[in-house]
Design a protein around this motif. Structure first.
Motif, PDB file in Angstrom:
ATOM      1  N   ASP A   7      40.248 106.809  75.156  1.00 24.23           N
ATOM      2  CA  ASP A   7      41.077 107.524  74.193  1.00 24.23           C
ATOM      3  C   ASP A   7      41.724 108.766  74.812  1.00 24.23           C
ATOM      4  N   TYR A   8      41.009 109.394  75.766  1.00 23.06           N
ATOM      5  CA  TYR A   8      41.486 110.659  76.339  1.00 23.06           C
ATOM      6  C   TYR A   8      42.494 110.452  77.457  1.00 23.06           C
ATOM      7  N   TRP A  27      35.346 107.203  74.932  1.00 22.12           N
ATOM      8  CA  TRP A  27      35.984 108.523  74.887  1.00 22.12           C
ATOM      9  C   TRP A  27      37.043 108.663  75.972  1.00 22.12           C
ATOM     10  N   LEU A  28      36.716 108.214  77.193  1.00 20.49           N
ATOM     11  CA  LEU A  28      37.660 108.355  78.305  1.00 20.49           C
ATOM     12  C   LEU A  28      38.909 107.507  78.077  1.00 20.49           C
ATOM     13  N   THR A  70      41.226 103.748  82.671  1.00 24.52           N
ATOM     14  CA  THR A  70      39.765 103.677  82.607  1.00 24.52           C
ATOM     15  C   THR A  70      39.253 102.349  83.159  1.00 24.52           C
ATOM     16  N   SER A  98      39.761 102.808  66.654  1.00 21.97           N
ATOM     17  CA  SER A  98      39.331 103.785  67.659  1.00 21.97           C
ATOM     18  C   SER A  98      38.391 103.160  68.684  1.00 21.97           C
ATOM     19  N   SER A  99      38.689 103.376  69.968  1.00 19.56           N
ATOM     20  CA  SER A  99      37.771 102.937  71.023  1.00 19.56           C
ATOM     21  C   SER A  99      36.473 103.741  70.980  1.00 19.56           C
ATOM     22  N   THR A 100      36.574 105.010  70.582  1.00 18.04           N
ATOM     23  CA  THR A 100      35.374 105.839  70.471  1.00 18.04           C
ATOM     24  C   THR A 100      34.408 105.269  69.436  1.00 18.04           C
ATOM     25  N   LEU A 148      29.720 105.249  75.086  1.00 22.05           N
ATOM     26  CA  LEU A 148      30.397 106.426  74.545  1.00 22.05           C
ATOM     27  C   LEU A 148      31.372 107.008  75.560  1.00 22.05           C
ATOM     28  N   LEU A 149      30.958 107.064  76.829  1.00 19.79           N
ATOM     29  CA  LEU A 149      31.813 107.621  77.872  1.00 19.79           C
ATOM     30  C   LEU A 149      33.080 106.793  78.050  1.00 19.79           C
TER      31      LEU A 149
END
Length: 433
Positions: free
Chosen positions: A401-402, A398-399, A408, A63-65, A394-395
């Protein structure tokens, strides 16, 4: 008639003179030599770990997050200690602080290696180690910067900065390749063990430095004590001294503000998305990822060689920000290029551009900031650079993964370049010479 007023310099003589200038700090200063050895040896192990750590976390989570969370946990203690670490550095023995932080980081990495060998290193334990490591970095970096500013005297400053950065980047060139090979053919625990060994050797070098730096340290301490008796300054006044110095120089405070935002963009890409790009998106082996990260070292070495070849550079505002923009162009290319050798070349370009900025920035700090206040200014510089990074990591994670990692990378590289162009629109940056 032959004109004797101009005599050309043979190319070999010119190259020899440039090399002699670059190596002059080693001949002129024993203190520089010990400081130089201590730092680049420690960097060897750290560069190996920085390749192994993302691979370990992505193997555990994918996970990148979670990778962003790991970097946030590392950065938070670093950021929290910075407001007071500069004051600590300027009021205590800088060298002893370096001994303490290096000894602690040696123990952290040794513990990580042992736990990896016995297959007991869990994600929570890894996060605790990262937090303590970040805390030590938050003390070490201002102490090392202040020590370097004092030892890098004006007669050797450009060459000392160039040689120091060139050797560190050469180690970063070698370290990622070693890290990739270690993960591929042995185990991550071996990389952590190598890191612990380099911290132990580095500690021995810094202890050796004490033989040549002690008289200068006593003199600085005596000046500080005298100032305390005459001004009766409070701790709060001491902490604010760094802000007063920055306010005098637009080049310093404007750059710190811009890079507090820029580091979210560029460092978020490098720390979170470059490992993802190579390991997850393209499925390259760790060796390829190591070579790409080594490419940043190649570019940085080339920039350091160029910078160290001259004792004075003009138009440093344009030159420094131009280098950072070049780094942004390289990061944008990561979202376009898919060929492995091309990605390695892109990372060479990124390392060259950012190192040109870093050398100009470090030299300007050493020129503009009084040595007795350097720790406080250095900590404010680091605070500006790192304060938003936990949120940024974190940004970015999350971005990615989203919305997707490629999207990104492109977004944050473009935002970073726009910030740099905005900086060049101000006189304080554009006219810095």
């Amino acid at each position: 008639m032959q004109n004797d007023s101009y005599i050309s310099t043979p190319p070999k003589a010119t190259a020899s003179s440039a090399l002699a200038k670059l190596l002059s700090p080693i001949r002129q200063s024993r203190a520089f030599t010990y400081l130089w050895l201590g730092q680049w040896i420690a960097m060897l192990g750290s560069s190996v770990t920085m390749i192994i750590l993302p691979i370990v976390i992505y193997n555990l989570t994918g996970s990148s997050t979670m990778m962003g969370l790991a970097m946030t946990i590392y950065m938070l203690p670093n950021v929290l200690i910075l407001p007071v670490s500069g004051w600590i550095v300027d009021r205590t023995d800088r060298l002893r602080l370096i001994w303490l932080t290096n000894a602690t980081r040696f123990l952290i990495m040794l513990t990580a290696a042992v736990l990896m060998f016995i297959d007991q290193l869990s994600l929570p334990v890894l996060y605790v180690g990262l937090a303590l490591y970040g805390l030590m970095d938050g003390i070490f970096v201002p102490a090392y910067s202040a020590l370097r500013a004092e030892i890098f005297t004006p007669d050797i400053r450009n060459a000392a900065n160039a040689l120091s950065q060139m050797s560190i980047q050469a180690v970063r060139l070698l370290g990622p390749a070693i890290g990739g090979l270690i993960v591929t053919f042995t185990s991550p625990g071996s990389g952590f063990a190598l890191d612990s060994l380099t911290y132990l050797i580095s500690l021995a070098c810094f202890i050796g430095l004490g033989r040549f730096y002690v008289s200068s340290r006593k003199q600085t301490k005596q000046q500080t004590l005298t100032q305390d008796k005459t001004t009766k300054s409070s701790m709060m006044s001491d902490l604010l001294e760094g802000f007063r110095i920055l306010k005098l120089h637009p080049w310093l405070w404007i750059t710190i503000v811009i890079f507090s935002l820029l580091n979210i963009c560029f460092q978020g890409i490098i720390a979170i998305l470059v490992p993802w790009l190579f390991k997850i998106h393209y499925g390259f082996s760790p060796v390829v990822y190591g070579l790409a990260m080594a490419g940043t070292g190649v570019g940085a070495v080339l920039a350091a060689l160029l910078f160290g070849s001259r004792s004075r550079w003009r138009h440093r505002g344009w030159l420094g920000y131009g280098g950072a923009i070049l780094s942004g162009v390289a990061l944008l290319l990561l979202s376009i290029v898919s060929w492995a050798p091309g990605l390695v070349l892109v990372m060479v370009l990124e390392g060259f551009g950012m190192m040109m900025f870093a050398l100009i920035w470090e030299t300007s700090l050493q020129e503009l900031v009084p040595i007795e206040s350097f720790g406080r200014v250095a900590s404010l510089d680091l605070l500006g650079s790192y304060a938003l990074l936990p949120f940024g990591y974190l940004l970015v994670g999350w971005l990615a993964d989203y919305r997707g990692g490629i999207w990104t990378i492109a977004l944050f590289s473009i935002i970073g370049m726009l910030l740099l162009v905005a900086g060049l629109c101000t006189k304080g940056i554009r006219n810095f010479d």
